[in-house]
Scaffold this active site. Structure first.
Site, PDB file in Angstrom:
ATOM      1  N   HIS A 128       1.061  -0.968   0.505  1.00 14.94           N
ATOM      2  CA  HIS A 128       0.160  -0.033   0.113  1.00 14.94           C
ATOM      3  C   HIS A 128       0.888   1.283   0.087  1.00 14.94           C
ATOM      4  CE1 HIS A 128      -3.108   2.568   0.858  1.00 14.94           C
ATOM      5  NE2 HIS A 128      -2.230   3.576   1.981  1.00 14.94           N
ATOM      6  N   HIS A 133       1.387   4.797  -2.791  1.00 19.41           N
ATOM      7  CA  HIS A 133       1.908   6.233  -3.061  1.00 19.41           C
ATOM      8  C   HIS A 133       2.664   6.790  -3.242  1.00 19.41           C
ATOM      9  CE1 HIS A 133      -1.166   7.002   0.415  1.00 19.41           C
ATOM     10  NE2 HIS A 133      -1.085   5.909   1.417  1.00 19.41           N
ATOM     11  N   GLU A 175      -5.302   8.916  -0.180  1.00 18.60           N
ATOM     12  CA  GLU A 175      -6.035   8.080  -0.286  1.00 18.60           C
ATOM     13  C   GLU A 175      -7.367   7.752  -1.404  1.00 18.60           C
ATOM     14  OE1 GLU A 175      -5.161   5.941   1.036  1.00 18.60           O
ATOM     15  OE2 GLU A 175      -3.606   6.390   2.924  1.00 18.60           O
ATOM     16  N   SER A 194      -3.883   0.597  -4.964  1.00 22.97           N
ATOM     17  CA  SER A 194      -3.738  -0.802  -4.066  1.00 22.97           C
ATOM     18  C   SER A 194      -4.438  -2.026  -4.312  1.00 22.97           C
ATOM     19  CB  SER A 194      -2.849  -0.758  -2.668  1.00 22.97           C
ATOM     20  OG  SER A 194      -3.564   0.260  -2.076  1.00 22.97           O
TER      21      SER A 194
END
Length: 252
Positions: A128, A133, A175, A194
């Protein structure tokens, strides 16, 4: 070691949470899980991720078959935007997290989910954190936005209500952000990048997509454990950078 020291110099609150990544300690099974996770996501992302994410994936040298070496990632990322992917022991308290963002040091966990938990893990792991990111940190405007967000939040650490509202900006951009490119909805938020299940659901029209409007985002509550019923699409990354600056005045 010299690279790690350079990446973490000046960090005070976050210092106790900083660790070194033992890349040589990853097993063949773990590298295999990473490869399967990437292989599952990339076909969809090549068609539906924003151009900046795909460019960043290449620029920082992520492998599709082996777990990332955070030092090597940072060495490629730093010359582009000044960011580094800095290993940490796990979940950080707010003051440490925001201090790191303000210093362009992205707190990165080093553990990887097991094969039995490939579909979902409640706590962020290296897949993740890095796959989701870090490619976006290679884009200069997004990189500036994220640093500014960290600086704003660091200055408001004693004001929980303000931080809660600003947390919604992070949630619906970093996010779970969407962007319109070439007349299509593209994904850039790490929770979508993700997560195969949630991204597929969003692209299939399973949630309401609204135009990004700062006041609406700051007032939009969310449930971290549920599929998102509402998401917001921006027109450019300059829009969220300006939103971070405007939000400082609204909640500061």
């Amino acid at each position: 070691m010299a690279v790690i020291l350079e990446q973490t110099s000046g960090l005070r609150v976050a210092q106790p949470f900083l660790i070194e990544q033992d890349w040589a300690g990853y097993t063949a099974e773990q590298h295999g899980v990473w490869g399967e996770l990437v292989a599952r996501r990339m076909p969809q992302l090549r068609n539906h991720a924003c151009a900046e994410y795909l460019d960043g994936f290449e620029q920082i040298g992520l492998s599709e078959t082996a777990l990332p070496d955070l030092g090597a990632v940072s060495a490629r990322l730093g010359p582009r935007t000044g960011w580094a992917s800095t290993p940490v022991s796990g979940f950080l308290p707010g003051d440490a997290f925001f201090e790191m963002l303000a210093a362009r040091r992205f707190p990165t966990t080093t553990w990887l989910r097991s094969r039995e938990a490939m579909d979902y893990t409640p706590e962020p792991d290296i897949f993740h954190d890095v796959f989701g990111h870090v490619p976006m940190h290679a884009h200069p405007v997004f990189a500036d936005f994220l640093q500014h967000y960290g600086q704003v939040c660091a200055n408001l650490i004693d004001r929980p209500e303000a931080l809660e509202r600003l947390g919604r900006l992070f949630w619906f951009t970093v996010e779970f952000g969407l962007i319109r490119q070439a007349g299509e909805i593209k994904v850039y938020g790490s929770g979508l990048i993700s997560s195969h299940g949630e991204c597929t659901r969003v692209l299939a029209g399973g949630c309401e997509v609204r135009e990004f409007e700062l006041d609406a985002v700051l007032g939009q509550e969310f449930d971290t454990g549920a599929m998102q019923p509402v998401l917001y699409a921006v027109e450019s990354f300059e829009q969220i950078y300006e939103a971070a600056k405007e939000a400082e005045g609204k909640v500061g």
